[in-house]
Design an enzyme around this catalytic site. Structure first.
Site, PDB file in Angstrom:
ATOM      1  N   TYR A   1      -0.298  11.429  22.598  1.00  0.00           N
ATOM      2  CA  TYR A   1       0.504  12.570  23.059  1.00  0.00           C
ATOM      3  C   TYR A   1       1.805  12.083  23.682  1.00  0.00           C
ATOM      4  O   TYR A   1       2.856  12.734  23.534  1.00  0.00           O
ATOM      5  CB  TYR A   1      -0.279  13.407  24.069  1.00  0.00           C
ATOM      6  CG  TYR A   1      -1.262  14.343  23.428  1.00  0.00           C
ATOM      7  CD1 TYR A   1      -0.845  15.575  22.933  1.00  0.00           C
ATOM      8  CD2 TYR A   1      -2.602  14.009  23.311  1.00  0.00           C
ATOM      9  CE1 TYR A   1      -1.743  16.443  22.340  1.00  0.00           C
ATOM     10  CE2 TYR A   1      -3.506  14.871  22.718  1.00  0.00           C
ATOM     11  CZ  TYR A   1      -3.067  16.094  22.236  1.00  0.00           C
ATOM     12  OH  TYR A   1      -3.954  16.943  21.636  1.00  0.00           O
TER      13      TYR A   1
ATOM     14  N   GLU B   1     -10.065  18.540  24.200  1.00  0.00           N
ATOM     15  CA  GLU B   1     -10.530  17.490  23.297  1.00  0.00           C
ATOM     16  C   GLU B   1     -11.532  16.581  23.981  1.00  0.00           C
ATOM     17  O   GLU B   1     -12.521  16.160  23.368  1.00  0.00           O
ATOM     18  CB  GLU B   1      -9.331  16.695  22.770  1.00  0.00           C
ATOM     19  CG  GLU B   1      -8.521  17.477  21.747  1.00  0.00           C
ATOM     20  CD  GLU B   1      -7.103  16.981  21.587  1.00  0.00           C
ATOM     21  OE1 GLU B   1      -6.825  15.816  21.967  1.00  0.00           O
ATOM     22  OE2 GLU B   1      -6.254  17.741  21.103  1.00  0.00           O
TER      23      GLU B   1
END
Length: 394
Positions: A95, A137
């Protein structure tokens, strides 16, 4: 959380991002892959070339930015993206890489708009988006790891069986190499498969719908051979090179499209290889809810491409609650409809007022079927669908 001014800035500049179109997405990916080529082992490079993946990523970011002041409305987006990310085994540090190149792209591509203040607001917005996704997640990773038969990361499977289902589709039954059990899944979900085709530069990860009911021992995926070489790197490898006894690596089942808990009549509508997740639903319903009314509608080019036809016919023969109707574009026989699927032909057999409708197939097919259902006055919240590849709305 973001300040009211930061929220205002992000929402005000979001349409500019939309207006930049494919040029900005191409710029972003060129920049990222140039600096971080290792990500080519995660991203589907075929979808990069077709433009599907860039569209999906920026569409998700755009949706988030437009709803940044209404986080509950973003839950379906967060769930769908998080489920897909776990099938790629996305990790938090990735990310950071995506965020770095996203912000740099905005600053370099539209410098007049994305000033320091605007970039700061978008940086905080992206950080929030990433945080929501990473938290979900991690929950999914933990659930898969801690469940009976579950695991974390890639796991090796032996190809136990390989069966040709039609002219284009072949099924692969996978059994864990370690001999242990496998985690269950919700009918409709998919399995992330990781392979390295010979003479190919990158590891390739693809998602294939599970086409059987859960059994805690094996998984079955059914794979269509793609016509174009660019799109069929993995499917051709599976069809042509993988045989019984070979080893494949897979991630735990995931996916936000699955059979809901309900007692309502159900209609399963598919085209082509879109039959696979709906077959999983039918297999489960046949075993666990034999009294539930089910209508199965399927369309394909011709009978030779009709996957699982024998199995579907068997279901209907053994259970009077299951009805099935087929459309062939060419070579239709008396028992099938000819041409594109037209729901008017079976309107009287459909539970329009209270049924739940599950769609899977090419995006254009699902868009057309959804429009037909809405015209028949089926409520949109009773229509569920699965898009193969990067997500797009219908």
């Amino acid at each position: 959380m973001l300040t009211s001014r930061e929220i205002k800035i992000v929402k005000a500049t979001s349409p500019i991002l939309d207006g930049a179109g494919v040029d900005i997405t191409k710029y972003f990916y060129r920049r990222m892959f140039s600096c971080n080529p290792e990500l080519k082992n995660i991203f589907n490079m075929s979808n990069q070339e077709s433009g599907k993946q860039p569209f999906a990523l920026f569409s998700a970011i755009s949706t988030f930015s437009k709803n940044i002041d209404n986080l509950p409305a973003l839950q379906p987006l967060i769930e769908r993206v998080a489920q897909k990310h776990t099938s790629y085994f996305i990790q938090p540090e990735q990310y950071g890489i995506v965020g770095k190149h996203l912000l740099a792209t905005l600053e370099e591509f539209i410098p007049d708009t994305f000033t320091n203040e605007v970039i700061d607001a978008w940086q905080r917005a992206y950080a929030l988006f990433a945080k929501l996704l990473m938290e979900r997640e991690q929950e999914l990773y933990n659930a898969s790891k801690n469940a009976a038969g579950g695991w974390y990361g890639p796991r090796q499977f032996i190809v136990k069986d390989k069966i040709i289902e039609s002219e284009l589709v072949t099924s692969f039954t996978l059994k864990p190499e370690d001999g242990d059990t496998v985690i269950g899944y919700r009918p409709g979900q998919y399995l992330g498969l990781q392979v390295k085709p010979p003479a190919h530069d990158h590891i390739e990860i693809r998602q294939y719908s599970l086409s059987d009911k859960p059994n805690n021992t094996t998984y079955r995926i059914s794979v269509k051979r793609e016509a174009q070489p660019r799109d069929g790197i993995v499917s051709s490898f599976l069809h042509d090179r993988v045989e019984i006894g070979d080893i494949l690596e897979a991630y735990p089942p995931s996916g936000a499209f699955f059979l809901r808990d309900s007692v309502k009549p159900i209609v399963l509508i598919s085209a082509g290889v879109g039959v696979t997740p709906l077959l999983s639903m039918l297999e489960s319903l046949y075993e666990k809810e034999p009294s539930r009314p089910i209508t199965f509608l399927h369309a394909c080019e011709k009978e030779e491409q009709h996957s699982f036809k024998k199995r579907l016919t068997e279901f209907a023969s053994n259970n009077s609650n299951i009805k099935h109707y087929y459309w062939y574009t060419s070579g239709a026989k008396e028992s099938t409809f000819s041409g594109l699927m037209n729901l008017e032909f079976v309107r009287e057999q459909l539970p329009i007022a209270q049924g739940e409708f599950y769609l899977c197939g090419p995006t254009g097919f699902m868009k057309n079927i959804k429009e037909q259902l809405v015209d028949l006055r089926v409520d949109s919240d009773r229509i569920f669908y699965e898009v193969f590849g990067p997500y797009s709305d219908i």
